[in-house]
Scaffold this motif. Structure first.
Motif, short mmCIF file in Angstrom:
data_model
loop_
_atom_site.label_atom_id
_atom_site.label_comp_id
_atom_site.label_asym_id
_atom_site.label_seq_id
_atom_site.Cartn_x
_atom_site.Cartn_y
_atom_site.Cartn_z
N SER A 128 -16.59 -28.31 -34.09
CA SER A 128 -16.16 -27.27 -34.01
C SER A 128 -16.15 -25.99 -34.86
CB SER A 128 -14.51 -28.14 -34.09
OG SER A 128 -14.24 -28.45 -35.96
N GLY B 182 -13.28 -23.51 -35.38
CA GLY B 182 -13.24 -23.10 -34.04
C GLY B 182 -13.51 -21.54 -34.30
N GLY C 108 -5.19 -29.62 -35.33
CA GLY C 108 -5.92 -28.79 -35.56
C GLY C 108 -7.46 -28.58 -34.78
N ASP D 139 -6.09 -25.69 -32.25
CA ASP D 139 -6.32 -25.47 -32.80
C ASP D 139 -7.92 -24.11 -32.85
OD1 ASP D 139 -4.91 -22.45 -33.93
OD2 ASP D 139 -6.08 -23.43 -35.56
N TYR D 140 -8.40 -25.15 -32.80
CA TYR D 140 -10.03 -24.98 -32.51
C TYR D 140 -10.10 -24.27 -31.26
CZ TYR D 140 -10.67 -26.74 -37.25
OH TYR D 140 -9.55 -27.47 -38.43
N SER E 71 -7.95 -23.25 -29.31
CA SER E 71 -7.78 -22.54 -28.27
C SER E 71 -8.14 -21.12 -28.84
CB SER E 71 -5.62 -22.24 -28.91
OG SER E 71 -5.94 -22.25 -30.20
N ARG E 72 -8.92 -21.09 -30.42
CA ARG E 72 -9.19 -19.89 -30.99
C ARG E 72 -10.77 -19.87 -29.97
NH1 ARG E 72 -9.86 -21.28 -37.41
NH2 ARG E 72 -7.98 -22.96 -36.97
#
Length: 140
Positions: A63, A66, A117, A120-121, A123-124
């Motif tokens: 990841s 991100g 988390g 979230d990564y 989505s980034r």
């Protein structure tokens, strides 16, 4: 980053593979690999997702928090196809395989379910890169 990694590795080794802080309670692996360009031995502490039934299989998610690029350890492991790992108090050789398609998605989604988390990564990095998943298998 090297200083940060060194502290995590020292804590990992002092506590039979357990660490605190942002990784408290998460399964951890320390992977020894060679720089594909430098040839230097490198060590990376990583979270891993255990296989559902086979203790010899672990999954690591590249990841890089991100970031828009893959981590160097990912490139090094993929290029070599093998490495050495520390889990708990054991050190052993591993083989490395990249997961793709539905298999990759299943493993990534499970890691994101357990540790949000990672969602979230993803989505980034959407539209920039698909976060790779590597399968590490203990060689017996």
């Amino acid at each position: 980053m090297d200083d940060w990694n060194a502290k995590i590795i020292a804590e990992f080794r002092a506590n039979q593979g357990r660490v605190g802080g942002p990784f408290e309670g998460a399964p951890m692996i320390v992977v020894h690999h060679r720089g594909r360009k430098s040839g230097r031995e490198l060590i990376s502490p990583l979270m891993f997702l255990p296989h559902e039934t086979d203790r010899d299989i672990m999954y690591v998610i590249a990841s890089k928090g991100g970031a828009p690029t893959n981590p160097q350890w990912y490139h090094n492991l993929l290029a070599a196809g093998e490495a050495t790992a520390e889990v708990g108090t054991e050190t052993f050789p591993i083989t490395v395989k990249e997961l793709t398609g539905e298999e990759r998605d299943r493993v990534f989604d499970e890691q994101a379910r357990r540790y949000p988390g990672f969602a979230d990564y993803a989505s980034r990095t959407a539209g920039i890169r698909v976060i790779p998943v590597l399968e590490l298998t203990r060689v017996r």
